[in-house]
Design a protein around this motif. Structure first.
Motif, mmCIF file in Angstrom:
data_model
loop_
_atom_site.group_PDB
_atom_site.id
_atom_site.type_symbol
_atom_site.label_atom_id
_atom_site.label_comp_id
_atom_site.label_asym_id
_atom_site.label_seq_id
_atom_site.Cartn_x
_atom_site.Cartn_y
_atom_site.Cartn_z
ATOM 1 N N SER C 79 0.771 -0.822 -0.040
ATOM 2 C CA SER C 79 0.359 -0.267 -0.008
ATOM 3 C C SER C 79 0.981 1.207 0.241
ATOM 4 O O SER C 79 0.824 2.094 -0.382
ATOM 5 N N PRO C 137 -4.278 -5.632 -14.948
ATOM 6 C CA PRO C 137 -3.927 -5.122 -13.001
ATOM 7 C C PRO C 137 -3.058 -5.523 -12.430
ATOM 8 O O PRO C 137 -2.240 -6.385 -11.572
ATOM 9 N N ILE C 139 0.954 -4.733 -10.766
ATOM 10 C CA ILE C 139 1.339 -3.110 -9.642
ATOM 11 C C ILE C 139 1.638 -1.938 -10.690
ATOM 12 O O ILE C 139 1.511 -0.996 -10.153
ATOM 13 N N ILE C 142 -0.975 0.243 -11.644
ATOM 14 C CA ILE C 142 -1.832 0.169 -10.898
ATOM 15 C C ILE C 142 -1.197 1.603 -10.437
ATOM 16 O O ILE C 142 -1.951 2.612 -10.573
ATOM 17 N N GLU C 212 -5.959 3.017 -4.559
ATOM 18 C CA GLU C 212 -5.311 1.409 -4.705
ATOM 19 C C GLU C 212 -6.389 0.877 -3.787
ATOM 20 O O GLU C 212 -7.216 -0.612 -4.124
ATOM 21 N N SER C 213 -6.912 1.028 -2.954
ATOM 22 C CA SER C 213 -7.591 0.206 -1.454
ATOM 23 C C SER C 213 -8.792 0.627 -2.209
ATOM 24 O O SER C 213 -9.965 -1.197 -2.664
ATOM 25 N N SER C 216 -8.501 -2.081 -5.622
ATOM 26 C CA SER C 216 -8.727 -3.779 -5.142
ATOM 27 C C SER C 216 -10.079 -4.087 -4.037
ATOM 28 O O SER C 216 -10.162 -5.250 -5.179
ATOM 29 N N GLY C 221 -7.180 -4.519 -8.588
ATOM 30 C CA GLY C 221 -5.504 -4.420 -7.377
ATOM 31 C C GLY C 221 -5.156 -5.762 -8.024
ATOM 32 O O GLY C 221 -4.926 -6.327 -8.892
ATOM 33 N N ASP C 222 -3.218 -5.952 -8.122
ATOM 34 C CA ASP C 222 -2.463 -6.818 -8.500
ATOM 35 C C ASP C 222 -2.988 -8.474 -8.099
ATOM 36 O O ASP C 222 -2.869 -7.847 -6.487
ATOM 37 N N SER C 227 -2.318 -5.970 -1.112
ATOM 38 C CA SER C 227 -2.569 -4.698 0.044
ATOM 39 C C SER C 227 -3.807 -5.010 0.790
ATOM 40 O O SER C 227 -5.230 -4.934 1.421
ATOM 41 N N TYR C 230 -7.088 -5.238 -1.266
ATOM 42 C CA TYR C 230 -7.519 -6.681 -1.337
ATOM 43 C C TYR C 230 -8.478 -6.848 0.054
ATOM 44 O O TYR C 230 -8.682 -8.117 -0.274
#
Lengths: 325, 333, 278
Positions: C79, C137, C139, C142, C212-213, C216, C221-222, C227, C230
């Motif tokens: 994160s 998707p 990193i 993103i 990012e949250s 996810s 997300g990756d 994270s 996720y």
């Protein structure tokens, strides 16, 4: 007769990273009924701080009035409650500043800003307030006041803005007008008009004026009496004519010589050597001693006392006091 | 005779301004047909109130602004339309000292770095040699070598202005344009800086273009004085002539308005002109001064006077030489 | 340097900012050495699912029996890394665009600012979703997607600073000396224009972590990396039966974003020259 404003032993300090710094030191002077007193000094002399302290406009912290009294019509302003102080500010004492653009709110029309004060201090509103605004603008010589009242500060020229500021300061017919460098930001041809206006209004409204300036030309034209400050202290006070004809403190002498663009023997402009001492490194004795041509050992030892001569002239200088005695 | 250091002919600078998205575009007439020469080693003062175009003129002389029309010549060569790369090597001939010493030195860099900049750009000195030279230059303006380590905020206004002058001096210019160099300084410091500039002019033969609103000062230090009003020169005369008495009503008023320390009893110091300077957007028709001029006649509003020779000077007034200034209270300057 | 010392003196007087800095330091240390001290793989099924906290596993296990503490520690790294990298990229690009637009003005300014406005008018989260959905998707995508939606505000701010500075006398003086534009932009104006940009850049880290949250949470997300977002995404279906599963990573996001904002505000107060004069 009791003076309108009497400042008695005023000292103001500012907190700094290197400890408290004295900006104004034991300042005393008085302004009589209908009198114009000029508070003269260069940057760092403490003249503006003193003016701000009168109306308790110094941000605290870092600023602090350490001691002294500011008697306005016999009442100590420094002891008033905030509510009582508000009644004095803008009502009994008006203030105008160097930069009218800073003091005017850019998002309100001229009329609205003036009317606001009328409402607070005189309870006028609506049509009556607008009429008063227009007559005030006319009083300070704003052409086409009906049109100007509806405009915003940015529509006005510098001279017009300063006139609006003066109108705002005069709304409540104050006893005292404090003018902090009122013409410094203006063009010369406009400067003369504004000075004349202040002079005019003073006699019409019977005000007293405290004029804060660095410009000896402005002083000689408008002030009855002059208080000269240097490095936080009053160094000389006297009637304008006396002081200009025969300045006694070496600093005042130098200031006048510089303002007259006098020449030194080699044809260059006469200059006061050195710079104003940093407030962090004040010399122990007379603040002007390091730049003074007549300084002697005693000058650096202790701050000279103010000496008063028979004609009411005051000077803070050992050498000048000896000459007078 | 050698060519003058700087020469401008018929210089025009107009800025388009638009007050709001739906308002028509307007033109600010900052400069309208200004011609003058700066001779070697002379002090030429340019005097006027705000909006008269004196600072725009300074910036055009330095090619910091591109003029709308006219010609600028440096040592006789036309530099009006040179691009930045062609201009770069010529920059060292003309330098500038600004009004506000608090804004003219980058607060992030030490005096040493600030002093090294011009030397790095215009000489082939090594880093160590630049430092030595910087200290020499500071010595010329009366500052010790210890200032190299200091930052602008540690200096007083007068000291900063000395640094600014030393920096201009570093490239050994033929002319320095001084844009209100002392008006931000205390009276007791002003004379120090003026004396320094005058000494440099004498010792190095540098011409000074002294832009100011302060007539009481300019009268004492200039060789020639140009008075500007709304983008035009209204009078150009040598200082002695100006001291004897200006011929244009505006320059006359300007001299009368400057508050003197010792007023003559009974003589008002107020300028015998009223009102403010009109906006340089849509300047008045005819003679630009006619709206404030006590002598204005009908034709002044209709036909624009040109700058013409009157009694050994240039005056832009239809009636120059015929006006009776004694009618004015503040007539004597 | 005295400048830095003076800055620290001013920053130190701001208590919330110092508290934020302390919290942020803890989170950073956690991200840096947590996974080493607690090497459990966050994808390993270590025990029974739905174990509450303070049992066999300090923070319990999730729907698939994975160790939540391991997820928090490893997720902190991801994160924060995404947040910092994305806002770094956004800041560098935004400053470059803003500097050029502000310094040169004219048609170049118009062109660049219309481009900036274009990105500003699209809701940034939607744009990020679209970008990640179009590309794979992972990193890198993103980080790039978040940077793409974050740079315009930095560019606007930097442009304003450059416009304010380009007419200052010290810049005119440098031009009169014949200094090249590149040098003026990088070494004369930039050091003066940077403080407010640094503030916005630091606040962008917080926004980036949130974005990012969000990604996810939506399953964008990756998939190979854990994270905090996720973890919330995984827990959302069981919010009523096992609330802590979402609350723990949620709390971490809240604390971290709050800390960054406090530090950013503190930076603003300490770097803002107008406040400094008081």
């Amino acid at each position: 007769m009791r003076p309108v404003l009497e400042i008695d032993g005023l000292s103001v300090e500012f907190a700094s990273a290197r400890g408290p710094v004295a900006a104004v030191n034991d300042l005393s002077f008085a302004i009589g009924e209908g009198e114009t007193v000029a508070l003269v000094g260069e940057s760092g002399s403490g003249k503006s701080t003193a003016a701000m302290a009168i109306l308790r406009l110094i941000a605290s912290p870092p600023g602090r009035v350490v001691k002294g009294r500011v008697l306005f019509e016999g009442v100590d302003l420094l002891g008033l409650s905030p509510a009582d102080l508000r009644k004095v500010r803008g009502d009994r004492i008006g203030m105008i500043f160097q930069d009218p653009m800073m003091a005017l709110n850019p998002v309100y029309t001229v009329a609205r800003q003036i009317a606001e004060v009328l409402e607070v201090h005189r309870g006028l509103a609506g049509r009556a307030a607008l009429d008063e605004v227009v007559s005030l603008l006319r009083l300070v010589g704003v052409p086409a006041p009906e049109t100007r009242a509806g405009q915003y500060p940015h529509n006005l020229s510098g001279g017009m803005r300063q006139r609006v500021m003066i109108a705002m300061a005069l709304e409540c017919k104050p006893r005292l007008l404090i003018a902090d460098e009122p013409t410094t930001a203006l063009d010369v041809t406009v400067q003369a008009q504004v000075l004349r206006l202040i002079e005019d209004l003073k006699s019409r409204l019977g005000m007293s004026v405290l004029l804060i300036t660095h410009d000896m030309g402005v002083v000689s034209q408008s002030a009855h009496r002059v208080v000269v400050m240097y490095a936080g202290r009053k160094v000389e006070e006297g009637a304008t004519r006396d002081l200009f004809a025969a300045p006694r403190h070496p600093y005042t002498q130098g200031l006048l010589r510089a303002a007259r663009r006098a020449r030194a023997d080699d044809g260059t402009l006469w200059e006061i050597r050195g710079t104003v001492p940093s407030p962090h490194a004040m010399p122990p004795g007379c603040g002007f001693a390091p730049r003074c041509d007549c300084a002697r050992a005693a000058c650096a030892a202790a701050v000279p006392e103010l000496t008063r001569t028979a004609d009411g002239h005051e000077v803070r200088c050992i050498v000048a006091a000896e000459g007078a005695a | 005779m050698t060519a003058p250091v700087l020469e401008v002919v018929d210089l025009v600078k107009h800025y388009p301004v638009r007050r709001g998205p739906f308002e028509p575009r307007k033109i600010v007439h900052a400069l309208d047909g200004v011609s003058l020469t700066v001779r070697r080693g002379e002090t030429l003062a340019i005097v006027g109130e705000s909006g008269c175009g004196k600072s725009t003129l300074a910036r055009c002389l330095l090619r910091l602004e591109d003029p709308t029309g006219g010609t600028i010549r440096l040592h006789g060569a036309d530099i009006t339309s040179l691009d930045a790369d062609a201009m770069r090597p010529l920059r060292r001939h003309v330098q500038i000292v600004f009004q506000d010493p608090y804004a003219s030195l980058n607060p992030r860099w030490s005096i040493g770095t600030l002093m090294a900049d011009p030397l790095r750009l215009h000489t082939k000195l090594s880093r160590a040699e630049r430092r030595v030279r910087a200290a020499e230059l500071l010595a010329i303006v009366g500052l010790g070598g210890e200032f190299l380590e200091r930052y602008p905020h540690e200096l007083s206004g007068g000291q900063r202005q000395r640094v600014a002058i030393a920096r201009a001096l570093a490239v050994e210019p033929d002319a320095i344009i001084c844009d209100e160099p002392v008006s931000a300084l205390d009276v007791s410091i002003q004379a120090q800086v003026i004396n320094l500039l005058m000494r440099l002019r004498r010792e190095f033969g540098i011409a000074l273009v002294f832009i100011s609103h302060d007539l009481s000062l300019v009268k004492h230090i200039a060789d020639r004085i140009a008075v500007m009003y709304l983008g035009q020169i209204v009078e150009l005369a040598d200082a002695a002539g100006m001291r004897e008495g200006a011929k244009h009503p505006y320059s006359r008023a300007l001299f009368a308005a400057a508050p003197t320390v010792d007023p003559v009893p009974g003589v008002s110091c107020e300028a015998p002109i009223g009102g403010d300077v009109p906006s340089p957007i849509d300047p008045p028709s005819g003679c630009r001064f006619h709206t404030r001029c006590a002598f204005a006649k009908d034709d002044c509003a209709l036909t624009a006077p040109s700058l013409r020779a009157v009694e050994g000077r240039s005056v832009r007034c239809h009636y120059a030489g015929e006006l009776d200034f004694a009618r004015w209270a503040g007539g004597s300057s | 340097m005295t400048d830095l010392a003076a800055f620290w003196v001013r920053f130190r007087t701001n208590r919330p900012a110092v508290a934020g800095l302390a919290v942020l330091a803890v989170v950073l240390v956690m991200a840096a050495i947590g996974p080493t001290l607690y090497p459990t793989d966050p994808f390993d099924m270590v025990g029974r699912p739905f174990l509450p906290p303070f049992g066999a596993y300090p923070l319990g296990t999730d729907v698939a029996g994975r160790d939540i503490l391991a997820g928090i520690l490893h997720g902190a790294r991801i994160s924060l890394m995404i947040g910092i990298m994305a806002s770094f990229g956004a800041t560098v690009f935004g400053v470059a665009v803003g500097a050029v637009a502000g310094y040169y003005g004219g048609w170049l300014d118009n062109l660049l600012m219309r481009l900036t406005d274009f990105f500003l008018t699209i809701p940034s989260f939607v744009l990020a979703v679209v970008l990640v959905a179009i590309f794979s998707p992972d990193i890198v995508t993103i980080v790039l997607a978040i940077a793409t939606v974050s740079w315009p505000s930095v560019a606007r701010l930097a442009r304003g600073e450059f416009i304010a500075h380009r007419q200052r006398e010290y810049v005119l003086g440098c031009r009169a000396l014949g200094m090249r534009d590149r040098e003026i932009i990088l070494f004369q104006i930039m050091p003066n224009a940077l403080p407010p940009v640094v503030v916005v850049g630091s606040l962008t880290v917080a926004t980036a972590i949130l974005t990012e949250s969000g990604l996810s949470f939506l399953g964008l997300g990756d998939p190979n990396l854990v994270s905090w977002g996720y973890m919330i995404g995984v827990a959302r279906t069981v919010l009523r039966s096992a609330w802590w599963m979402a609350a723990i990573p949620g709390l971490m996001i809240l604390i971290t974003v709050l800390a960054i904002n406090l530090v950013g505000e503190g930076l603003n107060d300490a770097l803002n020259p107008r406040l400094r004069q008081r």
